[in-house]
Design an enzyme around this catalytic site. Structure first.
Site, short mmCIF file in Angstrom:
data_model
loop_
_atom_site.label_atom_id
_atom_site.label_comp_id
_atom_site.label_asym_id
_atom_site.label_seq_id
_atom_site.Cartn_x
_atom_site.Cartn_y
_atom_site.Cartn_z
N THR A 140 58.36 41.29 73.32
CA THR A 140 59.69 40.91 73.69
C THR A 140 60.16 40.64 72.37
O THR A 140 59.76 40.15 71.31
CB THR A 140 59.45 39.60 74.67
N ASP A 141 61.58 40.44 72.51
CA ASP A 141 62.52 40.06 71.61
C ASP A 141 62.42 38.47 71.13
O ASP A 141 62.82 38.31 70.01
CB ASP A 141 64.27 40.42 71.79
N GLU A 142 61.74 37.87 71.98
CA GLU A 142 61.72 36.53 71.98
C GLU A 142 61.00 36.13 70.62
O GLU A 142 60.69 34.91 70.26
CB GLU A 142 61.01 35.68 73.20
N TYR A 165 55.40 30.51 74.94
CA TYR A 165 55.34 31.82 75.66
C TYR A 165 55.50 33.02 74.33
O TYR A 165 54.65 33.56 74.29
CB TYR A 165 56.36 32.16 76.60
N LYS A 169 53.18 35.65 72.68
CA LYS A 169 53.37 37.11 72.34
C LYS A 169 53.61 37.50 71.07
O LYS A 169 52.92 38.56 70.56
CB LYS A 169 54.81 37.46 73.02
P1 NAD Z 1 55.36 39.59 85.38
O1 NAD Z 1 54.97 38.19 85.04
O2 NAD Z 1 56.33 40.01 86.57
O3 NAD Z 1 54.08 40.24 85.57
C1 NAD Z 1 52.82 40.04 85.05
C2 NAD Z 1 51.72 40.69 85.53
O4 NAD Z 1 50.48 40.40 84.87
C3 NAD Z 1 51.26 40.27 86.89
O5 NAD Z 1 51.20 41.16 88.02
C4 NAD Z 1 50.30 39.23 86.76
O6 NAD Z 1 49.66 39.25 88.10
C5 NAD Z 1 49.58 40.05 85.71
N1 NAD Z 1 48.58 39.31 84.85
C6 NAD Z 1 48.65 38.00 84.48
N2 NAD Z 1 47.38 37.67 83.95
C7 NAD Z 1 46.69 38.48 83.82
C8 NAD Z 1 45.46 38.69 83.33
N3 NAD Z 1 44.73 37.97 82.59
N4 NAD Z 1 44.74 39.93 83.47
C9 NAD Z 1 45.30 41.09 84.27
N5 NAD Z 1 46.57 40.96 84.89
C10 NAD Z 1 47.48 39.74 84.56
O7 NAD Z 1 56.07 40.07 83.96
P2 NAD Z 1 56.95 41.02 83.50
O8 NAD Z 1 58.48 40.37 83.62
O9 NAD Z 1 56.70 42.41 84.38
O10 NAD Z 1 56.84 41.29 81.99
C11 NAD Z 1 55.66 42.50 81.62
C12 NAD Z 1 55.41 42.47 80.31
O11 NAD Z 1 56.83 42.68 79.58
C13 NAD Z 1 55.17 40.99 79.68
O12 NAD Z 1 54.02 41.40 78.74
C14 NAD Z 1 56.20 40.34 79.02
O13 NAD Z 1 55.83 39.64 77.86
C15 NAD Z 1 57.08 41.76 78.53
N6 NAD Z 1 58.51 41.37 78.66
C16 NAD Z 1 59.10 41.09 79.64
C17 NAD Z 1 60.46 40.88 79.66
C18 NAD Z 1 61.30 40.46 80.86
O14 NAD Z 1 62.33 40.25 80.82
N7 NAD Z 1 60.82 40.44 82.11
C19 NAD Z 1 61.09 41.31 78.48
C20 NAD Z 1 60.42 41.65 77.30
C21 NAD Z 1 59.02 41.69 77.42
P1 TYD Z 2 64.74 33.76 82.26
O1 TYD Z 2 65.22 34.52 83.01
O2 TYD Z 2 63.72 32.47 82.22
O3 TYD Z 2 64.29 34.53 81.04
P2 TYD Z 2 64.10 34.06 79.47
O4 TYD Z 2 63.79 32.51 79.20
O5 TYD Z 2 62.83 34.93 79.07
O6 TYD Z 2 65.39 34.79 78.46
O7 TYD Z 2 66.03 32.82 81.75
C1 TYD Z 2 67.24 33.79 81.30
C2 TYD Z 2 68.08 32.60 80.81
O8 TYD Z 2 68.66 32.02 81.78
C3 TYD Z 2 67.75 31.67 79.89
O9 TYD Z 2 68.77 31.30 79.01
C4 TYD Z 2 67.53 30.50 80.65
C5 TYD Z 2 68.52 30.26 81.77
N1 TYD Z 2 68.02 30.06 83.01
C6 TYD Z 2 69.01 29.06 83.91
O10 TYD Z 2 70.16 28.61 83.19
N2 TYD Z 2 68.72 28.59 85.09
C7 TYD Z 2 67.51 28.92 85.71
O11 TYD Z 2 67.12 28.40 86.92
C8 TYD Z 2 66.50 30.02 85.13
C9 TYD Z 2 65.42 30.38 85.81
C10 TYD Z 2 67.05 30.46 83.67
#
Ligand code: NAD
Ligand code: TYD
Length: 352
Positions: A140-142, A165, A169
């Site tokens: 992630t960019d975070e 988090y 990562k």
């Molecule tokens: P999500 O929380 O929707 O899905 C995570 C999945 O991992 C779930 O299905 C969960 O059951 C599974 N899981 C959790 N712990 C586990 C374990 N110990 N063993 C096997 N499976 C397990 O997450 P997402 O949003 O789909 O993100 C997927 C990946 O992409 C993550 O690694 C996250 O850090 C990365 N990512 C997400 C975003 C975003 O905006 N959502 C952005 C950048 C990177």
């Molecule tokens: P989120 O979807 O949790 O992603 P991330 O924290 O990984 O960027 O949140 C996106 C942005 O929205 C973040 O700045 C937090 C804000 N946010 C709210 O203002 N209210 C909410 O209820 C949630 C879930 C997020």
């Protein structure tokens, strides 16, 4: 045939990726291992459940024996590691599970991949691996921390994670890097900005706001709502990962971003307008501790070196996404029953 182990494939991005890959490449078979935590949902994969090139296995990436068996049984040659605890707010209340899943789980996968793919597994000096293998870590960019009003994250920006988090990562990224440097394991790391699109669990900003709007519930905006994120449609993330699997140079990191910087409040207002609701639903609540102010991705490396670019504009993507959630009320109802309601009450009760 490529045999891809997708971890966390029942989550938001993983389930989109499984379907994307089965659709776009007839030459892949996918083994999806997922623990089915609150964030994993097999309903998101219903349309591929019977596909002969797809298998689901319920399991934990920290389970050595299970993962080892999957490598043997399915001749895994590629790993795409999505499995993670992924929500910043939860990492503030329960940090430990983030470190064990995100770091130890990744190290377990790397170790098993190394042993199966190494030509001489018992020779610690050998750096020879079977042809055509790759470990791709979805990051992630975070991990780069927060930006001020200007500037962008590049792949050489120092890591400075601010939440449990993002720290977990960043820790995983460092372990992946070390397996490449020390053992020569062929790896890539992708660092993506905020994703949105179908099948995202409604603890995250966009589906939470759509769901609350639909139910006429208040829309909790943290702090002043002026935090900025760079939004990418999930199908563009999937195409970027596919491109890195195919063309990424071993050992390299690729940033993935959509060139779509938006303040949270802009997004909330856009959703309100698109859903024909009133801005009086907005409720400014206590800010997230350690809240990163701004993220922005410089995606020049993946666009110039691998020829990838995002296909969605935010306007098109958000309109389609709202429509998808409105049409798929059953999916939303299923994931928001039971424990979700307890989570919601706990998380937002303290912010008022
Ligand atoms: P999500 O929380 O929707 O899905 C995570 C999945 O991992 C779930 O299905 C969960 O059951 C599974 N899981 C959790 N712990 C586990 C374990 N110990 N063993 C096997 N499976 C397990 O997450 P997402 O949003 O789909 O993100 C997927 C990946 O992409 C993550 O690694 C996250 O850090 C990365 N990512 C997400 C975003 C975003 O905006 N959502 C952005 C950048 C990177
Ligand atoms: P989120 O979807 O949790 O992603 P991330 O924290 O990984 O960027 O949140 C996106 C942005 O929205 C973040 O700045 C937090 C804000 N946010 C709210 O203002 N209210 C909410 O209820 C949630 C879930 C997020």
């Amino acid at each position: 045939m490529k045999n891809i182990l997708v971890t966390g494939g029942a989550g938001f991005i993983g389930s989109n990726f499984v379907k994307y890959m089965l659709n776009i490449d007839d030459n892949v078979s996918i083994i999806n291992v997922d623990l089915l935590t609150y964030a994993g949902n097999l309903q998101s994969l219903a349309e591929v459940a019977e596909n002969p090139r797809y298998r689901f296995v319920k399991g934990d990436i920290r389970d050595r024996e299970l993962i080892d068996n999957l490598f043997y049984k399915y001749h895994i040659d590629t790993v795409v590691n999505f499995a993670a605890e992924s929500h910043v707010d939860r990492s503030i209340t329960e940090p430990e599970i983030f470190l064990t899943t995100n770091i130890i789980g990744t190290q377990n996968l790397l170790d098993i991949a190394k042993r199966h793919w190494k030509v001489e597994p018992d020779n610690k000096y050998s750096r020879d691996y079977a042809a055509g293998i790759k470990f791709l870590q979805v990051s992630t960019d975070e991990v780069y921390g927060a930006l001020g009003q200007t500037g962008m994250f590049t792949e050489t920006t120092p890591l400075a994670p601010n939440s449990p988090y993002s720290a977990s990562k960043a820790g995983a990224d460092m372990v992946v890097r070390a397996y490449n440097e020390t053992f020569g394991l062929p790896v890539n790391i992708t660092r993506c900005s905020n994703n949105y699109g179908p099948y995202q669990f409604p603890e995250k900003l966009i589906p939470l706001m759509i769901n609350n709007c639909q139910q006429g519930k208040s829309l909790p905006v943290y702090g002043d709502g002026m935090q900025i994120r760079d939004w990418l449609h999930v199908s563009d993330h999937c195409s970027a990962i596919y491109r890195v699997l195919e063309k990424g140079q071993t050992g390299e990191v690729y940033n993935i971003g959509g060139n779509n910087e938006k303040a949270n409040i802009e997004i909330v207002k856009l959703i309100i307008q698109a859903m024909g609701k009133d801005e009086s639903l907005i409720s400014y609540v206590q800010d997230r501790p350690g809240h990163d102010r701004r993220y922005a991705i410089d995606n020049a490396k993946i666009t110039s070196e691998l020829g990838w670019s995002p296909s969605y504009t935010f306007e098109q993507g958000i309109a389609e996404t709202i429509e998808w959630y409105l049409k798929n009320g059953q999916w939303m109802e299923q994931v928001t029953s039971g424990s979700y309601l307890e989570y919601y009450d706990r998380m937002y009760a303290v912010r008022k």
